[in-house]
Write a protein that holds these residues in place. Structure first.
Motif, PDB file in Angstrom:
ATOM      1  N   GLU A   1      -8.625  -5.970 -12.902  1.00 23.38           N
ATOM      2  CA  GLU A   1      -7.642  -6.996 -12.529  1.00 23.38           C
ATOM      3  C   GLU A   1      -6.260  -6.636 -13.070  1.00 23.38           C
ATOM      4  O   GLU A   1      -5.246  -6.743 -12.358  1.00 23.38           O
ATOM      5  N   MET A   2      -6.191  -6.202 -14.323  1.00 22.02           N
ATOM      6  CA  MET A   2      -4.905  -5.845 -14.924  1.00 22.02           C
ATOM      7  C   MET A   2      -4.316  -4.606 -14.258  1.00 22.02           C
ATOM      8  O   MET A   2      -3.100  -4.504 -14.075  1.00 22.02           O
ATOM      9  N   ALA A   3      -5.180  -3.664 -13.899  1.00 23.42           N
ATOM     10  CA  ALA A   3      -4.707  -2.453 -13.238  1.00 23.42           C
ATOM     11  C   ALA A   3      -4.092  -2.774 -11.877  1.00 23.42           C
ATOM     12  O   ALA A   3      -3.025  -2.264 -11.523  1.00 23.42           O
ATOM     13  N   HIS A   4      -4.751  -3.622 -11.111  1.00 20.61           N
ATOM     14  CA  HIS A   4      -4.208  -4.008  -9.809  1.00 20.61           C
ATOM     15  C   HIS A   4      -2.926  -4.823  -9.972  1.00 20.61           C
ATOM     16  O   HIS A   4      -2.019  -4.730  -9.135  1.00 20.61           O
ATOM     17  N   GLU A   5      -2.835  -5.600 -11.038  1.00 24.82           N
ATOM     18  CA  GLU A   5      -1.615  -6.361 -11.288  1.00 24.82           C
ATOM     19  C   GLU A   5      -0.468  -5.411 -11.606  1.00 24.82           C
ATOM     20  O   GLU A   5       0.664  -5.610 -11.147  1.00 24.82           O
ATOM     21  N   ALA A   6      -0.746  -4.380 -12.382  1.00 21.83           N
ATOM     22  CA  ALA A   6       0.281  -3.386 -12.694  1.00 21.83           C
ATOM     23  C   ALA A   6       0.729  -2.660 -11.430  1.00 21.83           C
ATOM     24  O   ALA A   6       1.924  -2.405 -11.232  1.00 21.83           O
ATOM     25  N   ALA A   7      -0.225  -2.324 -10.560  1.00 18.40           N
ATOM     26  CA  ALA A   7       0.124  -1.672  -9.295  1.00 18.40           C
ATOM     27  C   ALA A   7       1.000  -2.577  -8.443  1.00 18.40           C
ATOM     28  O   ALA A   7       1.946  -2.112  -7.789  1.00 18.40           O
TER      29      ALA A   7
END
Length: 331
Positions: A214-220
């Motif tokens: 979830e955090m990775a997709h938010e960063a993207a």
């Protein structure tokens, strides 16, 4: 866990946490504005990192986490941030020692004055893990022989109280990876129980994997809307991945999960960098199909720090040639 391994893990964890402050000026200044209630303009502010090691009169070394100086046309201030997983009674004393040590460093070379002035940096302690004993500020009272008293206060950020929404709203983007680390408190409590089961820890590490994704997709997403740049994205994704690896290796040790998170990170990072490269014209040489254009495209991509294998794939330039280009540019 053997003492040597425990020390190695702790050092690596410290480095991961500190890396969250090595982002671009824009992202860093926005975060510091939020943490310290400041209002610096990113485009008009210079950021410089100060030394974090101090030697006392007994030649002991005192090491802090992050020391910075922000300067614009109107002001120049020093800041000090400590990131802590656990709390102890000596924390406020250490913060005072850090503050005085940095003040001594800043005061050096000021010149002769009738009165020496110490400027204590603006300080903040970020506590990651849940702990009911942690208050909103660290407090210490200095009492001198003549009865003079000085109240010393250090603000505290209780990170465990912040969800993804608060992090985004306050533009604390580099702290997104710490969301997964909040689970260490629960994992440690389970592990310390004599009656715990491996399934309990596995359920939490699977939850950790969901948070990391979830955090990775938010960063993207932040990258796509230009809230962060490619370098910021890389640091956030890397910290995200490394914090998961730390938890997994410590409590479950399932290498397959590490590989899954690594694959997810690569899939998110590489296509975004490729698209950005296209938008910036890095791939112009390949599109034209000219050798010199391809080499120039590869050279520009190397300067921007893209992975060499990706550059070779994107531009059509052999990997060996890309490696030579890098050697020419940086040697």
């Amino acid at each position: 866990m053997p003492q040597k391994d425990a020390n190695s893990d702790r050092i690596k964890l410290d480095e991961i946490l500190k890396s969250l402050f090595t982002v671009s000026n824009k992202v860093l200044i926005n975060m510091l504005n939020s943490l310290f209630k400041e209002n610096y303009a990113a485009e008009a502010t210079e950021v410089s990192f100060g030394s974090n090691e101090f030697v006392d009169d007994a030649y002991n070394i005192l090491r802090g986490d992050i020391f910075l100086k922000l300067s614009d046309a109107d002001q120049s201030n020093h800041y000090h941030v400590e990131i802590q997983t656990l709390n102890d009674d000596s924390m406020v004393i250490r913060m005072l020692e850090y503050g005085i040590s940095k003040a001594k460093e800043i005061a050096q070379g000021v010149g002769d004055q009738e009165e020496t002035i110490f400027y204590i940096s603006k300080q903040l302690v970020i506590f990651i893990e849940q702990n009911p004993s942690i208050k909103d500020e660290l407090r210490l009272r200095l009492i001198f022989p003549d009865g003079q008293e000085v109240k010393y206060r250090v603000p505290v950020m209780k990170y465990w109280e912040y969800g993804k929404e608060e992090i985004l709203e306050q533009k604390l983007y580099p702290l997104l990876p710490l969301q997964v680390f909040k689970l260490r408190y629960q994992m440690e409590r389970i592990k310390l129980r004599k009656t715990h089961t491996e399934q309990e820890l596995r359920e939490l590490i699977e939850k950790a994997q969901q948070i990391v994704e979830e955090m990775a997709h938010e960063a993207a997403r932040l990258f796509k809307v230009e809230e962060i740049d490619g370098g910021d994205l890389h640091k956030i994704l890397l910290a995200n991945e490394e914090l998961f690896r730390y938890l997994n290796n410590r409590y479950v040790n399932d290498e397959k999960l590490n590989e899954e998170v690594l694959s997810m990170t690569r899939l998110l990072y590489n296509p975004i960098e490729v698209e950005k490269a296209k938008q910036e014209g890095i791939l112009e040489g390949k599109l034209e199909g000219k050798l010199e254009g391809k080499l120039e495209a590869a050279r520009n991509a190397v300067k921007k720090g893209l992975p060499l294998e990706d550059i070779a794939e994107i531009t059509g330039v052999p990997l060996e040639t890309v490696q030579k280009l890098k050697a020419e540019l940086f040697n």
